[in-house]
Structure formats: structure tokens, C-alpha cells
Design an enzyme around this catalytic site. Structure first.
Site, PDB file in Angstrom:
ATOM      1  N   ALA A  68     114.763  -3.039  49.104  1.00  0.00           N
ATOM      2  CA  ALA A  68     114.203  -4.278  48.661  1.00  0.00           C
ATOM      3  C   ALA A  68     115.159  -5.400  49.298  1.00  0.00           C
ATOM      4  O   ALA A  68     116.188  -5.389  49.629  1.00  0.00           O
ATOM      5  CB  ALA A  68     114.719  -4.348  47.014  1.00  0.00           C
ATOM      6  N   GLY A 111     115.377   0.866  48.319  1.00  0.00           N
ATOM      7  CA  GLY A 111     113.582   0.934  47.946  1.00  0.00           C
ATOM      8  C   GLY A 111     112.926   1.379  49.134  1.00  0.00           C
ATOM      9  O   GLY A 111     111.808   1.929  48.997  1.00  0.00           O
ATOM     10  N   GLU A 114     112.881   5.108  48.414  1.00  0.00           N
ATOM     11  CA  GLU A 114     112.043   5.126  47.064  1.00  0.00           C
ATOM     12  C   GLU A 114     110.616   5.044  47.559  1.00  0.00           C
ATOM     13  O   GLU A 114     109.929   5.812  47.041  1.00  0.00           O
ATOM     14  CB  GLU A 114     112.626   4.255  46.049  1.00  0.00           C
ATOM     15  CG  GLU A 114     113.899   4.337  45.452  1.00  0.00           C
ATOM     16  CD  GLU A 114     114.427   3.557  44.683  1.00  0.00           C
ATOM     17  OE1 GLU A 114     114.399   2.050  45.053  1.00  0.00           O
ATOM     18  OE2 GLU A 114     114.910   3.559  43.527  1.00  0.00           O
ATOM     19  N   GLU A 134     122.422   1.606  46.669  1.00  0.00           N
ATOM     20  CA  GLU A 134     122.505   0.225  45.803  1.00  0.00           C
ATOM     21  C   GLU A 134     123.625   0.143  44.943  1.00  0.00           C
ATOM     22  O   GLU A 134     124.135  -0.961  44.773  1.00  0.00           O
ATOM     23  CB  GLU A 134     121.473   0.637  44.751  1.00  0.00           C
ATOM     24  CG  GLU A 134     120.026   0.192  45.236  1.00  0.00           C
ATOM     25  CD  GLU A 134     119.289   1.593  45.520  1.00  0.00           C
ATOM     26  OE1 GLU A 134     120.038   2.424  45.907  1.00  0.00           O
ATOM     27  OE2 GLU A 134     118.066   1.699  45.739  1.00  0.00           O
TER      28      GLU A 134
END
Ligand code: HXC
Length: 260
Positions: A68, A111, A114, A134
Site C-alpha cells: 500500500a 499489500g 496480499e 508491515e
């Protein structure tokens, strides 16, 4: 054909395959809201387009996606994060009905990892690296990195990845069952395309229901899952493609599936 103005994606289609390339190379394809929004809008178009029977999601050769967009989150409050409702985008991807194949080269982090895991199959280049770093940012995965990862690789490896940010090489990811196969980086695009075309050539309704049924296995007890599977199996006997598929087998020819 899917025609959308996109700033962060390159979109194309051929031979039943819709291809979406994440294309924000200056920041290693960091997934900002605008990119994710384009991704969802493109998938919506591809969902409706009957010509598209499989979707290939890829990035660059150095990076699939490094997570992200940290710049977008760094100063956000909990309430701002909540109100952004970014997980609605991820929920759409989860419910996408056509097969999604991720072709990953280089970093698939946070992300990015993911997103690859939200796809149905992952083909990786030898340089691929999968991780959930993260924790180093003072947070934790938020889009499946503790859930899909644990289901795919088991508790021991998931804990290690999530708690220490250690990532898996392509080889480790293959051994752990996170990905389907590894190819040399220069062959990734071609192999991924061929694989997607192979899926795209199958009977679309059967593919759709088979995908749903496999996903169901991840969150139902066996008895419920088997029951679900049987209902879908029976349903397929109302499709023309079932008749065509079995007739073609008897007549020793290739089936011509219509998606009906
Ligand atoms: C914003 C990013 C970024 C990211 C890289 N960049 N990752 N920008 N968000 N996630 C930017 C860098 O700031 C830099 O910009 C440029 O991309 C190139 O990156 P470098 O760090 O200079 O490259 P390199 O030294 O090769 O290191 C590559 C890397 C590193 C190891 C992948 O960039 C990295 O650690 N990135 C962050 C990975 C991460 O923590 N991902 C998880 C994010 S949180 P400039 O302007 O300096 O050139 C997350 C939560 C998901 O994903 C929640 C659900 C959606």
C-alpha cells in the site's frame, strides 16, 4: 472490449484473457487508492465482458507491488483510515467471479503480497520475493496478510513472516505452497499468458463455479463444502457446455464451449 482511461494501469485483452499491468514504477507500484480504484473499475468491465474468461494481473519485472502507498497512510488517523473504506475495493476483488492469475516478478510486499494472494493462482519469476513487512512500519497486514497467508503456508511460516518481516524467495514460496510455479524472468510473461489462455479455453460457467467451490473450501466445514460442491455440480448439467464437453469427448474432438 474494455476501454477505460487509466493512469496507473496498462490494460489489454486477447484470446479470452484480460491483462492488467500495475504501472506506477516510480514508487514500485505502491497501491494508492486511485490505483486500486482503477483496478476495481477495470475488473468490473472485465466481469461484464463475455470475451474475457480469465484475467492476468501483473506488474513490472523488478516489482509486482511494494505494498500500500505509505505516503497516503503515514499521517492518517484511525477514523480517516476507516472512512476511506479501502477494503471495499479488496472485497470486490475477493468476489470477482472469473479466474485471476497473478504473474509476479520482483517484490510482492505488504499489500502487493496480499494482492497476489487474492488471486486464484500465482506464477512467479525466479526473482520474486513475497513478504509482509508491515511490522517494520509499526502496523500489521490488513488485506489478508494474516489470513490468506496463514491458510496458504501454515502458522509457523506466517508467524515468522508477519512478526519478523522476513520474506520468502520464489523457491521458498513454491515449497511452502504459496505459489503455483516458477519460471525464468524472461519467460514469465509468455508462460503466464499461455496459462491464462489455457484457463480461458475451458467452459466459462464450469470455471466460475469451480472457482467458487474451491474458495468455499477455505471457510466451511467439510460437510457444508461437499454439499455446496454437489449443488454446483448438478447445476452444470443444465448447461449446454456440459453436453458439448461430453459429446466432444465421445466424438474424439475438441469441445467448443459457448459459456451457456
Ligand atoms: C510508497 C514506496 C513504497 C510504498 C517503495 N516506495 N515502496 N512509496 N509506498 N509501499 C517508493 C520509495 O519511497 C522510493 O521513492 C521508490 O519507491 C523506490 O523505492 P526504494 O526504497 O528507493 O527502492 P529499494 O531501495 O530498491 O527498496 C525496495 C523495497 C523498499 C525493499 C521494496 O522500497 C521498501 O521496503 N518498500 C516498502 C515495503 C513495505 O513496507 N510494504 C508494506 C506497506 S504497508 P523515492 O521517492 O524515494 O524514489 C501495506 C499495508 C497493506 O502494504 C494494507 C492493506 C491494503
Amino acid at each position: 472490449a474494455v476501454v477505460l482511461e487509466t493512469k496507473y494501469l496498462l490494460v489489454s485483452q486477447a484470446n479470452g484473457v484480460g491483462t492488467i499491468r500495475l504501472n506506477r514504477p516510480q514508487v514500485l507500484n505502491a497501491l494508492n487508492l486511485a490505483l486500486m480504484d482503477e483496478l476495481v473499475r477495470t475488473l468490473k468491465e472485465m466481469e461484464r465482458d463475455e470475451e474475457i474468461r480469465c484475467v492476468l494481473l501483473t506488474g513490472g519485472s523488478r516489482c509486482f507491488a511494494a505494498g500500500a502507498d505509505i505516503d497516503e497512510m503515514a499521517e492518517a488517523s484511525s477514523v480517516e483510515m476507516l472512512l476511506k473504506d479501502q477494503f471495499a475495493q479488496w472485497e470486490y476483488i475477493r468476489r470477482f467471479s472469473k479466474p485471476l492469475l497473478a504473474a509476479v516478478s520482483g517484490y510482492a510486499l505488504g499489500g502487493g503480497c496480499e494482492l497476489a494472494m487474492a488471486c486464484d493462482m500465482i506464477i512467479a519469476s525466479e526473482t520474486a520475493e513475497f513478504g509482509q513487512p508491515e511490522i517494520k512500519l509499526g502496523v500489521m497486514p490488513g488485506a489478508g496478510g494474516t489470513q490468506r497467508l496463514t491458510r496458504a503456508v501454515g502458522k509457523a511460516r506466517a508467524m515468522e513472516m508477519v512478526l519478523t518481516a522476513r520474506s520468502l524467495s520464489a523457491r521458498e514460496a513454491l515449497a511452502a505452497g504459496l505459489i503455483n510455479r516458477i519460471v525464468p524472468v524472461e519467460l514469465l510473461e509468455q508462460e503466464a499468458r499461455e496459462w491464462a489462455e489455457e484457463v480461458a479455453a475451458q467452459a466459462p460457467v464450469a470455471v466460475r463455479l469451480a472457482k467458487q467451490s474451491v474458495l468455499k473450501a477455505l471457510d466451511t466445514p467439510l460437510e457444508t463444502g461437499l454439499d455446496y460442491e454437489q449443488k454446483l455440480f448438478f447445476f452444470l448439467f443444465s448447461t449446454e457446455d456440459q453436453k458439448e464437453g461430453m459429446r466432444a469427448f465421445k466424438e474424439k474432438r475438441r469441445p467448443r464451449f459457448q459459456g451457456k
